[in-house]
Design a protein around this motif. Structure first.
Motif, PDB file in Angstrom:
ATOM      1  N   TRP A   1      -8.932  -1.057  -0.426  1.00  0.00           N
ATOM      2  CA  TRP A   1      -9.007   0.415  -0.318  1.00  0.00           C
ATOM      3  C   TRP A   1      -7.695   1.065  -0.746  1.00  0.00           C
TER       4      TRP A   1
ATOM      5  N   ILE B   1     -12.489   4.173   4.353  1.00  0.00           N
ATOM      6  CA  ILE B   1     -13.416   3.657   3.335  1.00  0.00           C
ATOM      7  C   ILE B   1     -14.342   4.762   2.823  1.00  0.00           C
TER       8      ILE B   1
ATOM      9  N   PHE C   1     -13.489  -4.749  -2.521  1.00  0.00           N
ATOM     10  CA  PHE C   1     -14.033  -4.433  -1.195  1.00  0.00           C
ATOM     11  C   PHE C   1     -15.284  -5.261  -0.942  1.00  0.00           C
TER      12      PHE C   1
END
Length: 433
Positions: free
Chosen positions: A182, A58, A145
């Protein structure tokens, strides 16, 4: 490059090094508990390894997206790094909480959320018209996300905790969709690199590339079905989940191969190290596609689900694809192809060692999974002890290969850290919007 951006790059690379180091030590702790339980037991190492891997992916994706887009939030970087440091400090004092993959005290999710909101506000402050496809990949990844992070924290609401089945379903679904988020950011980085290296902006406007964007978006929203395989749901959900995820990998292969066929020999040589990272990712796309195809066959899935084969698929994707593409992006930022010939050779050797070691690592997990599945499904009379005793030799090979992966990624990480203080302004290309 501003000092804070350099620090953020180094922080992401440190997360990578912590991931591989904690992973190898955890493997030894699992195999030899008597020697490690008094110092570094497996149950303490596992959350360190899992969280470091999560934050490497991330943080690395957000770092590269912010850098290439020119939309960097200082508040995001500061809050994000401090919070993660506090998380690992809690692990050091055996203070846990949360849920799977997010096993730190739950209140630390709040500063992570605030940090991401800062990043999102800066990144989305101006939505350009006629933006290239990689910009929309980044945008969808950043937005989803946030959505999946909020969904992953729904367990704080008492209604979700009233039913174990409800909570587990939401948790597994959210974690599966977060991978898609991601992946969107990293897929966008791969397209950006292909455009920057080849000098062909048309690659970001091809119908095939736009199809990848929409397919990736559909993937992150709907391919989570196989993550809730063990909870009651319809079989058609599993079929759709596998079909969507496998199709996405096929399209990535087509884009990379199209890039390779059109790249001139001079440009390929100039960006050799970055190109090698992308080529390594291509290999693992093929390998994981094949594994996913086999795992999607019901007769085979009966033996593979929940075994080490699932871990092999996850590790092949995390290390072989995501990590290789992120290291390619960091390599482009640091302009590693303009380092000394000796340093570039070290990087190339490390890439080869990682590919070979990861292949042994991956195959050992698959064989261990097949053995465990066969002994558990066809011979239910076997105790868990007997099953794991039979699987142990393959796990020992897996651990030995993990040492090779750790050494290779360690060499790359240390070289990157050494040169992360340098910035070659000529290497950064502006995004056409």
């Amino acid at each position: 490059m501003m000092n804070l951006q350099r620090l953020f790059i180094r922080f992401a690379l440190v997360m990578l090094l912590v991931t591989v180091l904690a992973g190898v030590i955890a493997s030894f702790a699992f195999l030899f508990p008597a020697s490690f339980n008094s110092v570094l037991p497996f149950h303490q190492l596992r959350p360190v390894h899992a969280s470091a891997a999560l934050f490497w992916i991330i943080t690395g994706a957000a770092c590269c997206v912010g850098y290439f887009s020119g939309r960097q939030s200082k508040a995001f970087m500061v809050i994000w790094m401090i919070t993660i440091a506090v998380i690992f400090l809690n692990y050091g004092f055996n203070n846990y909480g949360g849920r799977e993959y997010w096993e730190f005290p739950a209140y630390l999710n709040l500063p992570l959320l605030v940090a991401w909101l800062f990043f999102m506000v800066v990144f989305l402050k101006r939505l350009p018209k006629d933006a290239p496809v990689y910009y929309w990949m980044w945008t969808s990844g950043v937005l989803f996300f946030l959505i999946t992070f909020l969904e992953q924290n729904l367990w704080h609401i008492p209604w979700f905790r009233e039913s174990f089945l409800r909570e587990v379903t939401v948790q597994w679904k959210a974690n599966g969709s977060m991978v898609g988020a991601w992946n969107q950011m990293i897929n966008g980085l791969s397209v950006y690199l292909l455009v920057a290296i080849s000098g062909n902006a048309g690659l970001a406007q091809k119908k095939k590339t736009w199809f990848l964007f929409f397919l990736g978006l559909f993937n992150l929203m709907f391919n989570w079905g196989h993550h809730v395989y063990n909870v009651p749901n319809s079989n058609w959900m599993r079929g759709v989940a596998y079909a969507v995820s496998m199709t996405e990998w096929v399209i990535i292969i087509l884009i990379i191969r199209s890039f390779k066929s059109s790249l001139s020999a001079a440009r390929k040589f100039r960006h050799l190290v970055v190109y090698r990272f992308i080529s390594a990712a291509e290999f693992w796309v093929f390998a994981n596609l094949l594994l996913a195809l086999l795992m999607s066959i019901p007769a085979i899935n009966r033996y593979t689900h929940g075994t080490h084969i699932t871990v092999a698929h996850a590790m092949g994707t995390t290390i072989g694809i995501n990590t290789m593409l992120l290291l390619a992006a960091f390599g482009y930022i640091l302009d590693v192809d303009n380092l000394s010939e000796r340093t570039r050779k070290w990087l190339q050797v490390a890439i080869r060692i990682n590919t070979v070691s990861l292949a042994v690592f991956w195959v050992a997990l698959i064989v261990a999974g097949l053995a465990k599945g066969y002994l558990s499904v066809d011979h239910p009379e076997n105790s868990f002890f007997d099953v794991m005793k039979a699987v142990r030799p393959y796990l020992e090979v897996f651990t030995a290969a993990g040492l090779g992966v750790m050494i290779a990624l360690g060499v790359i990480g240390v070289i990157y850290l050494r040169y992360s203080h340098e910035r070659h302004s000529a290497n950064k290309k502006e995004i056409t919007m």
